[in-house]
Design an enzyme around this catalytic site. Structure first.
Site, PDB file in Angstrom:
ATOM      1  N   GLU A  32     -12.821  -2.651   5.353  1.00 43.60           N
ATOM      2  CA  GLU A  32     -13.376  -3.817   6.048  1.00 43.60           C
ATOM      3  C   GLU A  32     -13.723  -3.470   7.493  1.00 43.60           C
ATOM      4  OE1 GLU A  32     -11.750  -7.863   4.205  1.00 43.60           O
ATOM      5  OE2 GLU A  32     -10.124  -6.478   4.650  1.00 43.60           O
TER       6      GLU A  32
ATOM      7  N   GLU B  12      -7.685  -5.496  -2.892  1.00 37.85           N
ATOM      8  CA  GLU B  12      -6.751  -6.599  -2.663  1.00 37.85           C
ATOM      9  C   GLU B  12      -6.474  -7.430  -3.913  1.00 37.85           C
ATOM     10  OE1 GLU B  12      -8.370  -5.668   1.439  1.00 37.85           O
ATOM     11  OE2 GLU B  12      -9.114  -5.656  -0.620  1.00 37.85           O
TER      12      GLU B  12
END
Length: 729
Positions: A122, A144
């Protein structure tokens, strides 16, 4: 140069800042509170300084760029009672520096020298240009979902805006790692170059693009492929995907639908609002029990087990050099297969040379199916023989013969003569699933050397090994058994001697409850479907067919012969087991059991079940059956803790999921009790006892534990071994 505990900020003569990430006291870069603060300060410095024209971000660690958050920290949030609103605010604040980075007004390139996963990727997505090392270990991705979360640092918003929703959703919903070539093809990175050219390539790009900004910050930007209900791909990306997710998860795992919702809603709005929507969907996931359960059991506690957390201190490590395996059946051959693959010399012994050679041939076939396997070298490590004399020189022996005490005793006596003098660190391990270790130790000259190592079938695929301590087992034998399991790259749990040990007791509780339901007149399809909806991979009737009903009769008969008390005699399932044996319907091995096994493949429930076990006029609700199947195994696990069969809640949870297929969303049998709540679980069990029998009645010990709120996993356990999100795969 600016130096902080977690990064360096250096500016060269051309005004290009090199920001090197090097998180203190961690073998790998991970997001910690200190690192996040230092990153925030570095972004502020980059933005503020007029002498800085742009920046290149890289890692000071050789083993990777940046992994995600420390899962231990996330588990701790749940233990501290963090609310959904608090979790959303927390992630929004931690993601703010990434938005500030891409809006700093200066070009930022990232030189990704190794894996960049979770929050690490990210950060890369928040940079204007991504250069990845041409190294198979330099994988990128957003895993995730595998720990019950969604990417909370902008992943659900930046990735679809970068490559389009159609390409982004499969990556977000599977969490898979992407290798360099594919990452370039998908548009996840802008360049793939040799590792020694990373910094120079990134720096050249920064110098050549002084006005760089993110595409989504350019006026008139549109997400590639479109967004919302009118996008050409909407029916497939959202409609069909919702149906598939619900079918696969049975609504037990909230993260996939939360990801889908965040992408659907957020991509229709400016990115600032999209990031806020992402945070709002992240909050309930972090505050909820499913993510805590997945992270704690399958990553934090599994990682600790793989590092041999239960290994006795002070015992020198002595890897197995020469392994004897007695019995070349399915289990023995499987053990030999994984041991040889791990580099161990194996002597595989069976009653005849032909049987031993046939087992080795099956192993050769299995190796041939493994991509990249060095089959010839592995096979060369296996000696297939009927000669017990070839065991001489073995420093570890696994006995995997028929599950009969007399057979095992005979093999032990003959093997002892063949082995002759053994080294002081020798271990005899029995791959028994039910026979008490102490009863076997009576047949070995040095009971301190004897231990149980219960493998699961198929050995090559099943990750768990249940290590069973007998009353006389020495700490050195436990240490060597755990070292052996680690050599095989499997996950050990440690339990104590008891009828059925841990996993067999829990497994029998499951299949027996299914058979009890059948005897009560519950429709067989309803039983199996309720199990699937609860999250079990296989229904209790189907799995009983696989392990065979004659084996269940043998286990019951052995328990009766050993004089065990009534709870080990499986009274509520006995009649069904006896009837199916009388009918000769033993399961897959006989061509049929509760199911018919079709010649063309596949199976279907045996129509004759309706005659043997007539349906009740009133059928129970699916939720009631789910509660029974989940609850009976959880209650049996609590009994194992009470009786000292299992000392650590983590072992019970790992054993139930990795060995028995207990639904992973629960975190395991004891985590399931905590998810329900101890008081509520006791109340549920009392209600079930009234309806279905005293086997559901909680003990005084469990009632007292519920009354005092004493958890199986104390909060301190949630601060166990740190596990960065890169392990979430």
């Amino acid at each position: 140069m600016t130096q902080t505990p977690n990064l360096r900020f250096e500016v060269d003569a051309d005004g290009i800042a090199l920001i090197t990430l090097d998180v203190a006291d961690r073998p790998m870069n991970v997001f910690t509170p200190g690192f996040s603060a230092d990153l925030r300060a570095a972004v502020a410095e980059l933005t503020r300084r007029e002498d800085v024209r742009g920046a290149v971000i890289t890692s000071g660690k050789r083993n990777g760029f940046l992994a995600g958050a420390d899962l231990k920290d996330f588990v701790g949030f749940h233990a501290r009672g963090t609310t959904a609103i608090e979790a959303a605010e927390l992630i929004a604040e931690s993601a703010q520096p990434l938005r500030a980075l891409e809006r700093c007004g200066k070009p930022v390139a990232v030189a990704i020298n190794g894996l960049a996963l979770g929050g690490g990727f990210e950060l890369c997505l928040a940079c204007h240009h991504r250069v990845l090392a041409d190294d198979p270990r330099a994988v990128v991705g957003l895993p995730e979902v595998t720990v019950g979360l969604l990417p909370g640092g902008g992943g659900t918003q930046r990735l679809p805006r970068l490559i389009g929703i159609e390409r982004a959703l499969p990556l977000l919903l599977t969490g898979r790692h992407v290798a360099p070539a594919e990452a370039l093809a998908l548009g996840l990175v802008d360049a793939v170059v040799p590792a020694d050219e990373l910094l120079a390539t990134a720096r050249r790009w920064v110098l050549a693009h002084p006005d760089a900004q993110q595409p989504w910050d350019v006026k008139g930007f549109r997400v590639p492929g479109g967004t919302g209900a009118l996008a050409p791909h909407a029916n497939g990306s959202f409609g069909a995907t919702v149906a598939r997710i619900r079918r696969e998860t049975q609504d037990n795992y909230p993260a996939p639908l939360a990801i889908l919702s965040a992408v659907y809603e957020g991509t229709q709005l400016p990115i600032e609002l999209g990031l806020r929507i992402e945070a709002q969907y992240f909050g309930p996931l972090l505050a909820g029990p499913v993510a805590r359960n997945l992270m704690r059991t399958l990553f934090v506690n599994r990682g600790a087990a793989q590092k041999l957390a239960r290994r006795p201190a002070g015992v020198p490590r002595q890897p197995v050099q020469r392994l004897g395996v007695l019995g070349a059946g399915m289990m023995g051959a499987g053990i030999a297969q994984v041991a040889a693959a791990a580099g161990i010399e194996v002597v595989l012994v069976d009653a005849t040379q032909a049987a031993a050679e046939a087992a080795k041939a099956r192993i050769a076939t299995a190796y041939a199916k493994e991509k990249g396997a060095d089959a010839e070298q592995r096979l060369a490590r296996i000696t297939a023989t009927a000669d017990l004399g070839l065991l001489r020189g073995s420093d570890f022996v696994v006995e995997a013969v028929f599950e009969d005490r007399r057979v095992k005793a005979d093999v032990m006596a003959r093997a002892a003569l063949a082995l002759g003098d053994v080294p002081a660190h020798f271990v005899w391990a029995s791959n028994t699933s039910t026979l008490p270790i102490d009863s076997l130790a009576a047949h070995w000259q040095k009971p301190a050397q004897l231990i149980g190592v219960h493998f699961f079938s198929p050995v090559a695929r099943m990750p768990l090994v249940e290590v069973i301590l007998g009353p006389q087992t020495a700490p050195a034998a436990l240490a060597r058994a755990l070292d052996f399991v680690q050599q095989l790259r499997k996950t050990p749990i440690v339990v104590h001697d008891s009828p059925g040990f841990f996993t067999s007791r829990i497994f029998c509780a499951y299949i027996d409850e299914g058979m009890a339901m059948l005897a009560e007149g519950v429709a067989p399809a309803l039983i199996e479907n309720a199990a699937r909806q609860a999250g079990f991979a296989t229904g209790p009737l189907a799995v009983t067919d696989e392990v065979s009903l004659d084996l269940q009769q043998q286990v019951i008969d052995q328990a009766s012969a050993d004089g065990l008390d009534a709870r080990f005699l499986r009274g509520h399932a006995q009649a069904v087991v006896a009837r199916m044996n009388a009918l000769g319907r033993l399961g897959r091995k006989s061509g049929g059991g509760f199911h018919d096994f079709l010649a063309e493949g596949g199976k279907q429930l045996w129509p004759g079940l309706a005659d043997e076990f007539p349906l009740a006029a009133d059928q129970p609700a699916v939720e009631a059956l789910k509660q029974r199947l989940l609850g009976i195994q959880a209650l049996a696990s609590a009994q194992c803790v009470e009786e000292g069969v299992v000392n650590e809640a983590a072992d019970a949870d790992l054993g139930s999921i990795l060995g028995l297929g207990y639904p992973s969303w629960t975190g395991g049998t004891l985590s399931y009790i905590e998810t329900v709540g101890l008081r509520e679980f006791v109340a549920q069990c009392d209600a079930l006892a009234e309806r279905h029998g005293e086997r559901f009645r909680p003990s005084a010990w469990l009632r007292a534990r519920a009354d005092t709120g004493r958890l199986f996993h104390p909060p301190a356990a949630d601060a166990a071994d740190p596990r960065p999100l890169e392990n979430a795969s």
